[in-house]
Design a protein around this motif. Sequence first.
Motif, PDB file in Angstrom:
ATOM      1  N   SER A 108       0.836  -1.210   0.000  1.00 55.70           N
ATOM      2  CA  SER A 108       0.000   0.000   0.000  1.00 55.70           C
ATOM      3  C   SER A 108       0.863   1.250   0.000  1.00 55.70           C
ATOM      4  O   SER A 108       0.515   2.263  -0.626  1.00 55.70           O
ATOM      5  CB  SER A 108      -0.942  -0.007   1.214  1.00 55.70           C
ATOM      6  N   MET A 109       2.003   1.191   0.670  1.00 58.35           N
ATOM      7  CA  MET A 109       2.920   2.334   0.703  1.00 58.35           C
ATOM      8  C   MET A 109       3.577   2.533  -0.660  1.00 58.35           C
ATOM      9  O   MET A 109       3.745   3.659  -1.140  1.00 58.35           O
ATOM     10  CB  MET A 109       3.940   2.130   1.814  1.00 58.35           C
ATOM     11  N   TRP A 110       3.936   1.420  -1.318  1.00 55.62           N
ATOM     12  CA  TRP A 110       4.474   1.519  -2.678  1.00 55.62           C
ATOM     13  C   TRP A 110       3.434   2.129  -3.618  1.00 55.62           C
ATOM     14  O   TRP A 110       3.773   2.914  -4.507  1.00 55.62           O
ATOM     15  CB  TRP A 110       4.886   0.139  -3.189  1.00 55.62           C
ATOM     16  N   MET A 111       2.161   1.770  -3.417  1.00 53.43           N
ATOM     17  CA  MET A 111       1.118   2.332  -4.256  1.00 53.43           C
ATOM     18  C   MET A 111       1.007   3.841  -4.084  1.00 53.43           C
ATOM     19  O   MET A 111       0.775   4.579  -5.047  1.00 53.43           O
ATOM     20  CB  MET A 111      -0.225   1.667  -3.961  1.00 53.43           C
ATOM     21  N   THR A 112       1.162   4.325  -2.855  1.00 58.35           N
ATOM     22  CA  THR A 112       1.165   5.770  -2.638  1.00 58.35           C
ATOM     23  C   THR A 112       2.270   6.430  -3.447  1.00 58.35           C
ATOM     24  O   THR A 112       2.056   7.446  -4.126  1.00 58.35           O
ATOM     25  CB  THR A 112       1.357   6.097  -1.148  1.00 58.35           C
ATOM     26  N   MET A 113       3.464   5.852  -3.385  1.00 54.13           N
ATOM     27  CA  MET A 113       4.600   6.425  -4.111  1.00 54.13           C
ATOM     28  C   MET A 113       4.364   6.374  -5.619  1.00 54.13           C
ATOM     29  O   MET A 113       4.670   7.325  -6.352  1.00 54.13           O
ATOM     30  CB  MET A 113       5.887   5.657  -3.763  1.00 54.13           C
ATOM     31  N   PHE A 354      21.347   0.215 -15.315  1.00 54.07           N
ATOM     32  CA  PHE A 354      20.282   1.215 -15.257  1.00 54.07           C
ATOM     33  C   PHE A 354      19.043   0.535 -14.709  1.00 54.07           C
ATOM     34  O   PHE A 354      18.445  -0.317 -15.369  1.00 54.07           O
ATOM     35  CB  PHE A 354      20.014   1.801 -16.645  1.00 54.07           C
ATOM     36  N   VAL A 355      18.651   0.875 -13.479  1.00 53.74           N
ATOM     37  CA  VAL A 355      17.507   0.262 -12.817  1.00 53.74           C
ATOM     38  C   VAL A 355      16.311   1.206 -12.921  1.00 53.74           C
ATOM     39  O   VAL A 355      16.366   2.347 -12.455  1.00 53.74           O
ATOM     40  CB  VAL A 355      17.809  -0.050 -11.340  1.00 53.74           C
ATOM     41  N   ILE A 356      15.234   0.723 -13.535  1.00 52.29           N
ATOM     42  CA  ILE A 356      13.984   1.478 -13.605  1.00 52.29           C
ATOM     43  C   ILE A 356      13.129   1.008 -12.440  1.00 52.29           C
ATOM     44  O   ILE A 356      12.674  -0.141 -12.424  1.00 52.29           O
ATOM     45  CB  ILE A 356      13.253   1.260 -14.934  1.00 52.29           C
ATOM     46  N   PRO A 357      12.902   1.852 -11.425  1.00 50.87           N
ATOM     47  CA  PRO A 357      12.248   1.386 -10.196  1.00 50.87           C
ATOM     48  C   PRO A 357      10.783   1.055 -10.397  1.00 50.87           C
ATOM     49  O   PRO A 357      10.098   1.624 -11.251  1.00 50.87           O
ATOM     50  CB  PRO A 357      12.416   2.578  -9.249  1.00 50.87           C
ATOM     51  N   ASP A 358      10.306   0.157  -9.566  1.00 52.24           N
ATOM     52  CA  ASP A 358       8.929  -0.330  -9.652  1.00 52.24           C
ATOM     53  C   ASP A 358       7.897   0.781  -9.624  1.00 52.24           C
ATOM     54  O   ASP A 358       6.922   0.743 -10.382  1.00 52.24           O
ATOM     55  CB  ASP A 358       8.649  -1.337  -8.527  1.00 52.24           C
ATOM     56  N   ILE A 359       8.079   1.790  -8.774  1.00 48.04           N
ATOM     57  CA  ILE A 359       7.037   2.806  -8.622  1.00 48.04           C
ATOM     58  C   ILE A 359       6.892   3.676  -9.867  1.00 48.04           C
ATOM     59  O   ILE A 359       5.890   4.380 -10.016  1.00 48.04           O
ATOM     60  CB  ILE A 359       7.261   3.684  -7.376  1.00 48.04           C
ATOM     61  N   LEU A 360       7.855   3.591 -10.776  1.00 50.10           N
ATOM     62  CA  LEU A 360       7.730   4.233 -12.084  1.00 50.10           C
ATOM     63  C   LEU A 360       7.399   3.193 -13.153  1.00 50.10           C
ATOM     64  O   LEU A 360       6.462   3.361 -13.938  1.00 50.10           O
ATOM     65  CB  LEU A 360       9.035   4.952 -12.440  1.00 50.10           C
ATOM     66  N   VAL A 402      11.370  12.107 -13.488  1.00 52.30           N
ATOM     67  CA  VAL A 402      12.276  11.339 -12.637  1.00 52.30           C
ATOM     68  C   VAL A 402      13.694  11.380 -13.193  1.00 52.30           C
ATOM     69  O   VAL A 402      14.671  11.571 -12.442  1.00 52.30           O
ATOM     70  CB  VAL A 402      11.781   9.887 -12.489  1.00 52.30           C
ATOM     71  N   TYR A 403      13.832  11.233 -14.500  1.00 53.55           N
ATOM     72  CA  TYR A 403      15.168  11.228 -15.102  1.00 53.55           C
ATOM     73  C   TYR A 403      15.853  12.576 -14.886  1.00 53.55           C
ATOM     74  O   TYR A 403      17.078  12.633 -14.667  1.00 53.55           O
ATOM     75  CB  TYR A 403      15.079  10.912 -16.593  1.00 53.55           C
ATOM     76  N   LYS A 404      15.112  13.667 -14.940  1.00 56.63           N
ATOM     77  CA  LYS A 404      15.701  14.992 -14.730  1.00 56.63           C
ATOM     78  C   LYS A 404      16.279  15.117 -13.324  1.00 56.63           C
ATOM     79  O   LYS A 404      17.390  15.619 -13.148  1.00 56.63           O
ATOM     80  CB  LYS A 404      14.631  16.067 -14.962  1.00 56.63           C
ATOM     81  N   VAL A 405      15.545  14.633 -12.316  1.00 54.95           N
ATOM     82  CA  VAL A 405      16.056  14.651 -10.943  1.00 54.95           C
ATOM     83  C   VAL A 405      17.273  13.741 -10.826  1.00 54.95           C
ATOM     84  O   VAL A 405      18.278  14.091 -10.185  1.00 54.95           O
ATOM     85  CB  VAL A 405      14.956  14.232  -9.948  1.00 54.95           C
ATOM     86  N   HIS A 406      17.193  12.566 -11.442  1.00 50.71           N
ATOM     87  CA  HIS A 406      18.317  11.622 -11.472  1.00 50.71           C
ATOM     88  C   HIS A 406      19.578  12.278 -12.027  1.00 50.71           C
ATOM     89  O   HIS A 406      20.675  12.167 -11.450  1.00 50.71           O
ATOM     90  CB  HIS A 406      17.917  10.410 -12.319  1.00 50.71           C
ATOM     91  N   ALA A 407      19.448  12.996 -13.126  1.00 48.42           N
ATOM     92  CA  ALA A 407      20.605  13.620 -13.771  1.00 48.42           C
ATOM     93  C   ALA A 407      21.096  14.835 -12.996  1.00 48.42           C
ATOM     94  O   ALA A 407      22.319  15.019 -12.818  1.00 48.42           O
ATOM     95  CB  ALA A 407      20.245  14.018 -15.206  1.00 48.42           C
ATOM     96  N   GLN A 408      20.183  15.665 -12.528  1.00 49.88           N
ATOM     97  CA  GLN A 408      20.578  16.906 -11.859  1.00 49.88           C
ATOM     98  C   GLN A 408      21.135  16.673 -10.464  1.00 49.88           C
ATOM     99  O   GLN A 408      22.069  17.363 -10.044  1.00 49.88           O
ATOM    100  CB  GLN A 408      19.382  17.863 -11.782  1.00 49.88           C
ATOM    101  N   SER A 412      20.299   7.756  -7.952  1.00 47.55           N
ATOM    102  CA  SER A 412      19.736   6.668  -8.739  1.00 47.55           C
ATOM    103  C   SER A 412      18.322   7.023  -9.176  1.00 47.55           C
ATOM    104  O   SER A 412      17.666   7.910  -8.607  1.00 47.55           O
ATOM    105  CB  SER A 412      19.702   5.380  -7.917  1.00 47.55           C
ATOM    106  N   MET A 413      17.827   6.312 -10.191  1.00 47.47           N
ATOM    107  CA  MET A 413      16.451   6.520 -10.635  1.00 47.47           C
ATOM    108  C   MET A 413      15.456   6.207  -9.510  1.00 47.47           C
ATOM    109  O   MET A 413      14.413   6.860  -9.392  1.00 47.47           O
ATOM    110  CB  MET A 413      16.155   5.658 -11.858  1.00 47.47           C
ATOM    111  N   ARG A 414      15.766   5.230  -8.676  1.00 47.29           N
ATOM    112  CA  ARG A 414      14.868   4.905  -7.561  1.00 47.29           C
ATOM    113  C   ARG A 414      14.806   6.073  -6.575  1.00 47.29           C
ATOM    114  O   ARG A 414      13.731   6.512  -6.174  1.00 47.29           O
ATOM    115  CB  ARG A 414      15.336   3.640  -6.834  1.00 47.29           C
ATOM    116  N   ARG A 415      15.967   6.571  -6.206  1.00 45.93           N
ATOM    117  CA  ARG A 415      15.995   7.690  -5.253  1.00 45.93           C
ATOM    118  C   ARG A 415      15.283   8.903  -5.855  1.00 45.93           C
ATOM    119  O   ARG A 415      14.537   9.606  -5.175  1.00 45.93           O
ATOM    120  CB  ARG A 415      17.443   8.046  -4.924  1.00 45.93           C
ATOM    121  N   ALA A 416      15.518   9.136  -7.147  1.00 42.96           N
ATOM    122  CA  ALA A 416      14.879  10.267  -7.824  1.00 42.96           C
ATOM    123  C   ALA A 416      13.363  10.109  -7.831  1.00 42.96           C
ATOM    124  O   ALA A 416      12.624  11.082  -7.606  1.00 42.96           O
ATOM    125  CB  ALA A 416      15.410  10.390  -9.246  1.00 42.96           C
ATOM    126  N   ALA A 417      12.870   8.894  -8.093  1.00 47.59           N
ATOM    127  CA  ALA A 417      11.425   8.660  -8.125  1.00 47.59           C
ATOM    128  C   ALA A 417      10.802   8.931  -6.762  1.00 47.59           C
ATOM    129  O   ALA A 417       9.721   9.538  -6.662  1.00 47.59           O
ATOM    130  CB  ALA A 417      11.134   7.231  -8.570  1.00 47.59           C
TER     131      ALA A 417
END
Length: 435
Positions: A108-113, A354-360, A402-408, A412-417
């Motif tokens: 349920s918490m993952w769904m919120t994210m 390159f890990v594409i996180p589940d919440i994305l 998400v990618y913009k936050v990841h790059a800037q 990681s993409m997970r942390r950015a998401a």
Amino acid sequence: MSTVREFRSDPGAVAPAKAAVREAQSPLEAVQRLIRAACEDLGLPPAVYEYLKEPARVLVVNIPVRMDSGEVRTFTGYRSQHTDVVGPTKGGVRFHPAVTLDEVKALSMWMTMKCAVLGLPYGGAKGGVVCEPRTLSRSELEGLARGYIRAVAGFVGPERDIPAPDVNTNAEIMGWMLDEYSSLRGVVTPALITGKPEVLGGSAGRTGATGRGVVITIREAADRLGLDLRGATAAIQGFGNVGSHTARYLQELGVRVVAISDVRGGVHRRDGIDVEAAIEHTRRYGSVVGLPGTDPIGSDEVLYLPVDILVPAALENQITMANVDQVSARIVCEAANGPTTPEASEALVQRGTFVIPDILANAGGVTVSYFEWVQNLQNFYWPEDEVEARLEDMMVRAFNTVYKVHAQRGVSMRRAAYMVALKRLADAMAARGWL
């Protein structure tokens, strides 16, 4: 009659320690750590984490079902509602023997994210029933589905909490649940539930939405990495609705799907598997195992093949510190929820994966569920090409954000998401005067 116990989160509960790298970690601990880290990255007030570290409400229900033999068996079910800060909660219901309270809370918490990353007006929810659906007859399964929705009927609704399919549940089961709820309320309520048959108000394009969303994120990632998908190779762990549609859409882009596995085993073919043949074989025999023209492979072995794209589309904790060194794919796209532990994900990123996180990655399903809910409320329905165009637009925009936050930020993409999601949730809390 089903009995229901309601628990409210303890606001003084102690969060898990941030340090300690462990191979074995519950999904709940994992998502709590990720939320806390994103709050710290953004410098958010401590109250944000306090609101989000546990679900607002968790229900435990006992569901008596009269079996075909005449005996009555009682099944345990759960419903977790994480937060309603931006709108009603939303999430699937899974039928599985390994369902636990902590798993449902984490999901349920993952769904919120997930909803926050896509900008959907939902908080997260998740439900589950402890059962082995393969041992139940169709009538017993229907009794269980109707019993579950009866048990949680006072806690769900179009403006409160909207269920949907998940592991081992499908459109037919959602139809049974909708019928039961409508009977209880004395009025047909299509907006109660999503992922239902189109004839009952289900959305065109919903069945393949999660897989389509997965492939959109893979396509966007490949573009950033300069990977030509025509001729690229992929392996898929899990061949249910999400895995099979992912395989189909990847093949349409020219990707060679060289390995597929399910709970019974897997198959491999260096020159590529005929995905449509694999889908038909699974429909007829219940597993991809034995697909003509392929070589047998273990269910977990697909994780370790030297492919360009790996899609874990099964359950949680499939890639851990115990096996991460064997994973060699260039892109890992998490079609399942939580298939990679946080430590294993960090290890993959550190060596260039390159890990594409589940919440994305797997947010396509809840996005089209949102479209379905909107259509139900309006009683106005869109054609499939419009649904797919809207999904494409929202998934690409979310990936780009998400990618913009990841790059800037160099994270990681997970942390950015998680940073994208937490910023939106914190803004909603501030707007409502919670902070």
